[in-house]
Design an enzyme around this catalytic site. Structure first.
Site, PDB file in Angstrom:
ATOM      1  N   CYS A  58       0.898  -1.130  -0.013  1.00 29.25           N
ATOM      2  CA  CYS A  58       0.126  -0.030  -0.050  1.00 29.25           C
ATOM      3  C   CYS A  58       0.799   1.180  -0.068  1.00 29.25           C
ATOM      4  CB  CYS A  58      -0.742  -0.028   1.183  1.00 29.25           C
ATOM      5  SG  CYS A  58      -1.714   1.442   1.584  1.00 29.25           S
ATOM      6  N   GLU A  59       0.621   2.150  -0.935  1.00 32.11           N
ATOM      7  CA  GLU A  59       1.507   3.344  -0.798  1.00 32.11           C
ATOM      8  C   GLU A  59       1.277   4.294   0.197  1.00 32.11           C
ATOM      9  OE1 GLU A  59      -1.193   6.559  -4.015  1.00 32.11           O
ATOM     10  OE2 GLU A  59       0.310   5.129  -4.868  1.00 32.11           O
ATOM     11  N   HIS A  60       0.066   4.176   1.063  1.00 33.75           N
ATOM     12  CA  HIS A  60      -0.243   5.026   1.979  1.00 33.75           C
ATOM     13  C   HIS A  60       0.567   4.829   3.209  1.00 33.75           C
ATOM     14  CE1 HIS A  60      -4.379   5.506  -0.274  1.00 33.75           C
ATOM     15  NE2 HIS A  60      -3.313   6.477  -0.549  1.00 33.75           N
ATOM     16  N   HIS A  61       0.662   3.251   3.554  1.00 32.86           N
ATOM     17  CA  HIS A  61       1.202   2.880   4.863  1.00 32.86           C
ATOM     18  C   HIS A  61       2.726   1.953   4.738  1.00 32.86           C
ATOM     19  CE1 HIS A  61      -2.941   3.728   5.981  1.00 32.86           C
ATOM     20  NE2 HIS A  61      -2.520   4.528   6.723  1.00 32.86           N
ATOM     21  N   GLN A 118      -4.846  -0.848  -4.743  1.00 36.42           N
ATOM     22  CA  GLN A 118      -5.233  -1.555  -5.548  1.00 36.42           C
ATOM     23  C   GLN A 118      -6.172  -0.939  -7.009  1.00 36.42           C
ATOM     24  OE1 GLN A 118      -7.472  -4.690  -3.524  1.00 36.42           O
ATOM     25  NE2 GLN A 118      -8.651  -5.059  -5.432  1.00 36.42           N
ATOM     26  N   HIS A 140      -5.665  -6.216   2.242  1.00 36.30           N
ATOM     27  CA  HIS A 140      -5.226  -5.208   2.665  1.00 36.30           C
ATOM     28  C   HIS A 140      -4.524  -5.065   4.105  1.00 36.30           C
ATOM     29  CE1 HIS A 140      -5.709  -2.709  -0.955  1.00 36.30           C
ATOM     30  NE2 HIS A 140      -6.544  -3.804  -1.137  1.00 36.30           N
ATOM     31  N   CYS A 168      -3.109  -3.171   5.846  1.00 37.51           N
ATOM     32  CA  CYS A 168      -3.075  -1.751   6.505  1.00 37.51           C
ATOM     33  C   CYS A 168      -4.819  -1.797   7.193  1.00 37.51           C
ATOM     34  CB  CYS A 168      -3.207  -0.510   5.535  1.00 37.51           C
ATOM     35  SG  CYS A 168      -4.057  -0.582   4.119  1.00 37.51           S
TER      36      CYS A 168
END
Length: 207
Positions: free
Chosen positions: A96-99, A137, A165, A167
């Site tokens: 995940c690019e956020h976490h 995704q 995910h 996250c």
């Protein structure tokens, strides 16, 4: 099937390209260890920075490849075959690019040939390339479909991704076992409802 990935370079040329060298990356890992409250100099962590950087070179090796690297070779002798080709249940791991926490799932990729076909392993390698990058995704689903359509120019492309995910399951709401499904349809899969229904059914989704 995993793509063959090249390790990130140790130092040469990385500064000029704006990428930190290996020593800087390892120092960043030591900084994170100290931020966690750990002691990077204790015996069990002495080699951790080097191991993490080496692992990241593999986990994010998709930045060293492009879709054209695996979709460039096709076959024209298809004996008049014009129906759907589906490769399903392609295992992948992304982040995940956020976490920067893992995404674990399966991809189902189909296309309708228009005079040319791919070696089946190429589709799995394409999924692997985009999986080995920081992703959402939704973006990964669109990227696979767009690359297939642009480079192969088939009559249509369909992509479905089912993934968990971490996250969501490891942090935040901590919802274990929740699955996210995303789809992308191009060409014939947008205009032919029966073709799309067959894709969904063969991919294991009721319609």
């Amino acid at each position: 099937m995993e793509a063959v990935v090249k390790p990130f370079p140790a130092s040469a040329g990385t500064e000029a390209a704006g990428r930190p060298d290996r020593a800087e990356a390892e120092e960043a890992v030591r900084t994170l260890l100290r931020w966690m409250g750990e002691d990077p100099t204790r015996e069990g962590l002495l080699e951790t920075p080097a191991r993490v950087v080496k692992a990241y070179g593999e986990l994010f090796g998709g930045y060293k490849q492009e879709a054209g690297d695996v979709l460039g070779r096709t076959f024209e002798d298809v004996s008049g075959y014009e129906d759907m080709v589906l490769v399903k249940d392609i295992d992948f791991h992304s982040h995940c690019e956020h976490h920067m926490v893992p995404i674990i799932g399966k991809a189902h990729v189909a296309y309708v040939p228009h005079g040319r076909v791919l070696g089946l392993s190429k589709i799995a390698r394409l999924v692997d390339i985009y999986g080995r990058r920081l992703q959402t995704q939704e973006s990964m689903t669109a990227q696979i479909a767009d690359a297939m359509q642009r480079l192969l120019q088939p009559a249509g492309v369909a992509v479905m991704i089912e993934a968990e995910h971490l996250c969501m399951s490891m942090r935040g709401i901590r919802s274990r076992g929740a699955t996210t499904i995303t789809t992308a349809f191009n060409g014939a899969f947008k205009t032919d409802a029966e073709l799309t229904r067959r894709f969904m059914k063969l991919s294991g989704q009721s319609t």
